[in-house]
Design a protein around this motif. Sequence first.
Motif, short mmCIF file in Angstrom:
data_model
loop_
_atom_site.label_atom_id
_atom_site.label_comp_id
_atom_site.label_asym_id
_atom_site.label_seq_id
_atom_site.Cartn_x
_atom_site.Cartn_y
_atom_site.Cartn_z
N ARG A 57 44.06 47.44 39.88
CA ARG A 57 43.05 46.23 40.03
C ARG A 57 43.33 45.94 41.56
O ARG A 57 44.24 45.12 42.17
CB ARG A 57 43.58 44.97 39.50
N PRO A 58 42.48 46.63 42.42
CA PRO A 58 42.44 46.35 43.92
C PRO A 58 42.49 45.06 44.24
O PRO A 58 42.73 44.51 45.44
CB PRO A 58 41.30 47.27 44.59
N MET A 59 41.61 44.12 43.53
CA MET A 59 41.32 42.77 43.86
C MET A 59 42.59 42.07 43.91
O MET A 59 43.42 42.03 42.81
CB MET A 59 40.33 42.20 43.18
N ARG A 60 43.13 41.36 44.84
CA ARG A 60 44.37 40.71 44.66
C ARG A 60 44.11 39.32 43.93
O ARG A 60 42.95 38.74 43.78
CB ARG A 60 45.02 40.11 46.07
N ARG A 61 45.37 38.66 43.89
CA ARG A 61 45.22 37.36 42.91
C ARG A 61 45.92 36.25 43.88
O ARG A 61 47.21 36.56 44.38
CB ARG A 61 45.71 37.36 41.51
N PRO A 62 45.16 35.19 44.05
CA PRO A 62 46.05 33.91 44.89
C PRO A 62 47.01 33.14 44.14
O PRO A 62 46.53 32.70 43.11
CB PRO A 62 44.82 33.28 45.56
N LEU A 63 48.16 33.09 44.64
CA LEU A 63 49.32 32.21 43.96
C LEU A 63 49.84 31.13 44.73
O LEU A 63 50.10 31.63 45.87
CB LEU A 63 50.15 32.90 43.24
N SER A 64 49.69 29.96 44.54
CA SER A 64 50.57 28.98 45.41
C SER A 64 51.83 29.33 45.47
O SER A 64 52.54 29.57 44.38
CB SER A 64 50.13 27.76 44.81
N GLU A 84 42.48 39.05 32.97
CA GLU A 84 43.11 40.48 32.91
C GLU A 84 44.12 40.63 34.18
O GLU A 84 45.30 41.28 33.86
CB GLU A 84 42.22 41.56 32.89
N GLY A 85 43.69 40.14 35.23
CA GLY A 85 44.73 40.31 36.37
C GLY A 85 46.05 39.67 36.20
O GLY A 85 47.07 40.42 36.32
N THR A 86 46.19 38.46 35.81
CA THR A 86 47.43 37.72 35.48
C THR A 86 48.15 38.53 34.48
O THR A 86 49.53 38.20 34.41
CB THR A 86 47.39 36.09 35.57
N ARG A 87 47.44 38.64 33.37
CA ARG A 87 47.86 39.67 32.37
C ARG A 87 48.81 40.71 32.78
O ARG A 87 49.95 41.03 32.50
CB ARG A 87 46.95 40.02 31.21
#
Length: 293
Positions: A57-64, A84-87
């Motif tokens: 998954r090349p797209m990142r996920r923003p997390l506080s 799916e990304g956080t999974r």
Amino acid sequence: MTFSHPDHRGTIHVEDAPILDHQPHPAGQWILRVAAPRCAARAEPGSFAHLRVSPERPMRRPLSIMRTDPEAGWVEFLYKVVGEGTRLLSECRPGESISLLGPIGNPFRPDPERPRTLLLGGGVGIPPMVFLADRLRRATGFRPFVIMGSEVPFPFHARPSTLRVPGMPDGVIAAMPLMEDWGIPSRLASLKGYPGCFEGYMTELARAWLAALDDRHRAEVEIFACGPHPMLEATARLAAEYKLPCQVSLEAFMACAVGGCAGCTVPVNTPEGPAMKRVCVDGPVFDARAVFG
């Protein structure tokens, strides 16, 4: 203790961050701790990081960011599996490394002339409030009160508070243990009927607290909030009703998270008139009046 307004140039780092700890909690919630010394050294309450959850998954996920330890060099996050990304992120184990881009965004800026700070965190909006409470307890003169709300089990075992809070209804005694250990009063709210929690919205409990203060103490209040949009809107209305300053941290879908794609823009009122601002680098923290006024 100072609260800075960072210049983003040269302050956002890419780090290969080894996972130090990754603990599951009810309702698909996880607390993730990684070694990221450059992010830990610069992060401020309200800032976030952009994580690559998997090579697939090349797209990142923003997390506080929830907590940091600049000396030990770690950064901690609370997140909920929603796609799916956080999974994929939840399947990462200690010893593995993930790519971290951060810290990103403008932080909360508490006013020392309003030391009676009210912190409201709803759901995945809890992490920035934990970070801010941690910073305020290390500063001089601030007296934070934290209200957290969730419609799923909290990612900690609540315990009865030993810290008195004015205006609390009978039986509302559930608190976050970490806040108790820090000497910071906190209360929990939920519509799920959890023991010791306020059965209602956080803003209703905040109203009860504000109403119990005399005029002098109420004039010392500043509100900080992060959570779902309806909660932030209700918080902004409450702040306007009591004529109190209020800062809100917004959530948005992001692609680049560094201001290049403009995919996370929101309408904001500015002195020059309405404008579109990027949540990632113009925020995520905004004056509530600018967003909801």
